[in-house]
Design a protein around this motif. Structure first.
Motif, PDB file in Angstrom:
ATOM      1  N   ALA A 155      14.775   7.287   2.558  1.00  0.00           N
ATOM      2  CA  ALA A 155      16.228   7.457   2.611  1.00  0.00           C
ATOM      3  C   ALA A 155      16.719   8.311   1.457  1.00  0.00           C
ATOM      4  O   ALA A 155      17.678   9.062   1.588  1.00  0.00           O
ATOM      5  N   LEU A 156      16.032   8.201   0.331  1.00  0.00           N
ATOM      6  CA  LEU A 156      16.469   8.934  -0.861  1.00  0.00           C
ATOM      7  C   LEU A 156      15.775  10.288  -0.991  1.00  0.00           C
ATOM      8  O   LEU A 156      15.875  10.931  -2.026  1.00  0.00           O
ATOM      9  N   ARG A 158      16.187  13.334  -0.001  1.00  0.00           N
ATOM     10  CA  ARG A 158      16.915  14.568  -0.327  1.00  0.00           C
ATOM     11  C   ARG A 158      17.350  14.609  -1.788  1.00  0.00           C
ATOM     12  O   ARG A 158      17.047  15.582  -2.481  1.00  0.00           O
ATOM     13  N   PRO A 159      18.082  13.596  -2.270  1.00  0.00           N
ATOM     14  CA  PRO A 159      18.404  13.638  -3.706  1.00  0.00           C
ATOM     15  C   PRO A 159      17.156  13.647  -4.584  1.00  0.00           C
ATOM     16  O   PRO A 159      17.142  14.298  -5.636  1.00  0.00           O
ATOM     17  N   LEU A 162      15.885  17.243  -4.797  1.00  0.00           N
ATOM     18  CA  LEU A 162      16.679  18.058  -5.719  1.00  0.00           C
ATOM     19  C   LEU A 162      16.346  17.703  -7.164  1.00  0.00           C
ATOM     20  O   LEU A 162      16.253  18.569  -8.021  1.00  0.00           O
ATOM     21  N   GLN A 173      25.083  18.625 -10.113  1.00  0.00           N
ATOM     22  CA  GLN A 173      25.671  18.542  -8.778  1.00  0.00           C
ATOM     23  C   GLN A 173      26.044  17.114  -8.422  1.00  0.00           C
ATOM     24  O   GLN A 173      26.352  16.815  -7.271  1.00  0.00           O
ATOM     25  N   ILE A 175      24.153  14.279  -8.810  1.00  0.00           N
ATOM     26  CA  ILE A 175      23.103  13.330  -8.461  1.00  0.00           C
ATOM     27  C   ILE A 175      22.796  12.464  -9.681  1.00  0.00           C
ATOM     28  O   ILE A 175      22.693  12.967 -10.793  1.00  0.00           O
TER      29      ILE A 175
ATOM     30  N   TYR B 109      21.956  19.959   1.150  1.00  0.00           N
ATOM     31  CA  TYR B 109      21.725  18.519   1.077  1.00  0.00           C
ATOM     32  C   TYR B 109      22.901  17.769   0.476  1.00  0.00           C
ATOM     33  O   TYR B 109      23.222  16.654   0.877  1.00  0.00           O
ATOM     34  N   LEU B 110      23.556  18.410  -0.517  1.00  0.00           N
ATOM     35  CA  LEU B 110      24.675  17.722  -1.157  1.00  0.00           C
ATOM     36  C   LEU B 110      25.834  17.596  -0.188  1.00  0.00           C
ATOM     37  O   LEU B 110      26.548  16.603  -0.173  1.00  0.00           O
ATOM     38  N   VAL B 112      25.514  17.470   3.026  1.00  0.00           N
ATOM     39  CA  VAL B 112      25.111  16.600   4.132  1.00  0.00           C
ATOM     40  C   VAL B 112      25.205  15.124   3.754  1.00  0.00           C
ATOM     41  O   VAL B 112      25.579  14.290   4.568  1.00  0.00           O
ATOM     42  N   TRP B 114      23.428  11.486   2.234  1.00  0.00           N
ATOM     43  CA  TRP B 114      22.150  10.803   2.434  1.00  0.00           C
ATOM     44  C   TRP B 114      21.792  10.598   3.880  1.00  0.00           C
ATOM     45  O   TRP B 114      20.692  10.809   4.306  1.00  0.00           O
ATOM     46  N   TRP B 115      22.749  10.085   4.610  1.00  0.00           N
ATOM     47  CA  TRP B 115      22.393   9.481   5.889  1.00  0.00           C
ATOM     48  C   TRP B 115      22.652  10.399   7.059  1.00  0.00           C
ATOM     49  O   TRP B 115      21.919  10.399   8.021  1.00  0.00           O
ATOM     50  N   ARG B 116      23.752  11.163   6.958  1.00  0.00           N
ATOM     51  CA  ARG B 116      24.101  12.007   8.086  1.00  0.00           C
ATOM     52  C   ARG B 116      22.957  12.952   8.378  1.00  0.00           C
ATOM     53  O   ARG B 116      22.324  13.482   7.470  1.00  0.00           O
ATOM     54  N   GLY B 117      22.700  13.172   9.642  1.00  0.00           N
ATOM     55  CA  GLY B 117      21.602  14.049  10.016  1.00  0.00           C
ATOM     56  C   GLY B 117      21.875  15.470   9.573  1.00  0.00           C
ATOM     57  O   GLY B 117      23.007  15.856   9.318  1.00  0.00           O
ATOM     58  N   TYR B 118      20.806  16.213   9.491  1.00  0.00           N
ATOM     59  CA  TYR B 118      20.917  17.614   9.130  1.00  0.00           C
ATOM     60  C   TYR B 118      21.193  18.363  10.418  1.00  0.00           C
ATOM     61  O   TYR B 118      20.326  18.456  11.289  1.00  0.00           O
TER      62      TYR B 118
END
Lengths: 302, 263
Positions: A155-156, A158-159, A162, A173, A175, B109-110, B112, B114-118
């Motif tokens: 779940a994490l 993406r952050p 980065l 940004q 995070i 990504y920022l 988008v 965390w949860w919402r789909g890409y």
């Protein structure tokens, strides 16, 4: 075929393989973060720090009480990790030196405690793992920790990506880099505790980073490092456990040997970054370079 | 001399009373300036004058001791996605397992969360950013397999995909050959014409007039800020480059900084 299927007929061996697969996947998945953040030394320190924690847990509870061992290991690893940061920030030492000192001291404390208090556990089991000692409680703990760690980090991701790529920019940004690092470290320690029974303190690092390092040599995709690392870790653990059962050898060493073999195969034969490919590609592209000019002779005829 | 003239802060960046210190030694001392959007701004000054510090402070990477930063009339507190900071090239792990496409995706990504789909919209923004920076044929390349100019463009594309309005660039022209520099100049102009504000630290004084519309001259203090024609003068340059940078009150070796004003 019997050689392969026979172990599955034992209820015990099925349980061991399920546990091994889960541990392998979770470690392989986490390994990507360790490899990309260059945290291998940190991970090694944490795993060695588990030993005094186990000893303290055993002494306080007066025996092999899972919750006491768990608490002791968690406490010892976090103490070493946070202590190293404290040591580095309050002196001119760099963090790798601080970690190196703290974890060897902690490890020694563990050995001494085990000797002094006559902890009646084979030191070899804690150091090198003994999956044959896998109890139901251990298996439940493996399930619990895997089901927290993998979904949380997925779940994490993406952050985390980065942050791994550039922590300062990620912080700019918005995070919360420090919080993410803490989550990552806690996941690391939990996974190590779950893996202890199977691979032991010494070999933990191999199970953690070999799968991710293998994928790192194979492709340029971050998600592939996470999920691919998990799959390789799972595969290596299962094969290693079968070998360990068949040949009656310590499980940790077997698992890490299988993963090591996969890693070296990738190091040599990776289509993109392998050694063989590098050596074979060592010809010069004279013709291709000259072909950029009309006439294909570097413009000499013009 | 700050640029307070006809600018309305509603359409640009306004910095007032900005002080940033390292160990109580101010690297930037009560800096104030305003710049409108749709400009290329050069940040000039000797080494240690606080160029990188100003960029990082604007990006929210450094804590401010005093001062306010307002963008489009709104106060900026800490991190914001309207600003994109492009670090110096040495600061990046080029072996990181990502392609140009993957790098530009990070800019989304920022947005988008965390949860919402890409989604398709994100994919479109990434493709547009890659196309705008002429990186189409290189999209699937690993980032270390790019030339210096291409690497710059990849990071600009990431900032575009992030929908940043202010681009903060640390020495973007350093180490680029002439054609690559011209190419980057052209791309920055395109961004400027779309209304982006570009602020770049720069050390080659010979190319300032060619590359930038505005200049900010720094040496710990603000020396001058305004259009290149107005502030890029010999007198200002002498003032900027011939003063030793401030490194605290303790006695120390005298430092010389030579600008072309000498030559």
């Amino acid at each position: 075929m019997d050689w392969l299927t026979e172990p599955f007929q034992h209820e015990f061996m099925r349980r061991v393989l399920v546990g091994g697969a889960l541990i392998g996947f979770t470690n392989g998945f986490l390994g990507a973060f360790v490899v990309l953040r260059r945290l291998a030394l940190m991970a090694d320190s944490l795993s060695h720090s588990l030993l005094p924690g186990l000893a303290i847990g055993w002494i306080l509870a007066g025996g092999l009480v899972p919750s006491a061992l768990f608490g002791g290991a968690l406490f010892a690893a976090l103490t070493v990790a946070l202590g190293a940061q404290l040591l580095a920030r309050s002196s001119r030492l760099k963090e790798d030196t601080a970690l190196g000192i703290l974890y060897t001291v902690a490890f020694s404390v563990g050995i001494v405690l085990i000797g002094l208090f006559k902890v009646r556990v084979s030191l070899m089991h804690w150091l090198f793992g003994n999956i044959l000692g896998l109890s139901n409680t251990d298996l439940w703990m493996i399930w619990g920790i895997s089901l927290v760690v993998v979904p949380l980090l997925a779940a994490l991701q993406r952050p985390l990506l980065l942050t791994l790529f550039d922590p300062t920019v990620a912080a700019s940004q918005g995070i919360r880099v420090n919080l993410l690092n803490f989550v990552l470290m806690t996941c690391l320690v939990l996974t190590m505790i779950a893996s202890l029974q199977a691979v032991g303190v010494i070999m933990l690092l191999g199970l953690l980073i070999a799968p991710a390092a293998t994928v790192y040599l194979l492709c340029d995709s971050y998600p592939a490092m996470l999920w691919g690392g998990g799959l390789i870790g799972m595969f290596g653990s299962c094969v290693g456990l079968l070998l360990s059962y068949r040949l009656d050898l310590p499980s940790g060493a077997c698992i890490v040997l299988v993963l090591g073999a996969i890693f070296f195969a990738a190091y040599l034969f990776s289509p993109r970054y392998g050694l063989v490919r590098r050596l074979r590609r060592a010809r010069h592209f004279h013709e291709e370079s000259l072909a950029r000019w009309p006439g294909g002779d570097g413009g000499k005829s013009a | 001399m700050t640029l307070r003239a006809s600018l309305s802060t509603a359409h640009g960046l306004a910095v007032s009373d900005l002080t940033v210190s390292y160990n109580r030694i101010p690297a930037l001392h009560h800096i104030a300036f305003e710049v409108g959007c749709g400009q290329c701004v050069a940040l000039l000054g000797p080494n240690g004058a606080g160029k990188s510090t100003l960029l990082k402070a604007l990006a929210g990477l450094l804590p401010r001791e005093t001062g306010r930063i307002a963008f489009h009339g709104r106060e900026v507190q800490g991190a914001t996605q309207d600003f994109a900071y492009l670090p110096q090239r040495e600061a990046i792990d080029w072996d990181f397992p990502t392609t140009v496409h993957g790098l530009v995706e990070m800019g989304r990504y920022l947005r988008v969360g965390w949860w919402r789909g890409y989604g398709r919209e994100d994919e479109k923004a990434v493709d547009e950013a890659i196309a705008a920076m002429h990186l189409g044929p290189l999209a699937q390349r690993q980032i270390s397999a790019l030339s210096g100019g291409q690497q710059q463009r990849a990071f600009l594309a990431r900032a575009l995909a992030q929908q940043a309005h202010v681009f903060l660039l640390d020495e973007p022209f350093t180490g680029l050959d002439k054609p690559t520099q011209d190419n980057l100049k052209q791309l920055l102009r395109e961004l400027r014409d779309q209304g982006k504000l570009i602020i770049a630290s720069h050390h080659d004084l010979a190319s300032v007039r060619e590359l930038f519309d505005q200049a900010i001259l720094l040496n710990g203090e603000l020396i001058a800020a305004g259009s290149v024609g107005e502030v890029f003068t010999d007198a200002n340059l002498r003032k900027t480059y011939d003063t030793p940078t401030f490194a605290g009150p303790a006695p120390q070796e005298h430092q010389h900084h030579h600008g072309p004003a000498h030559h």
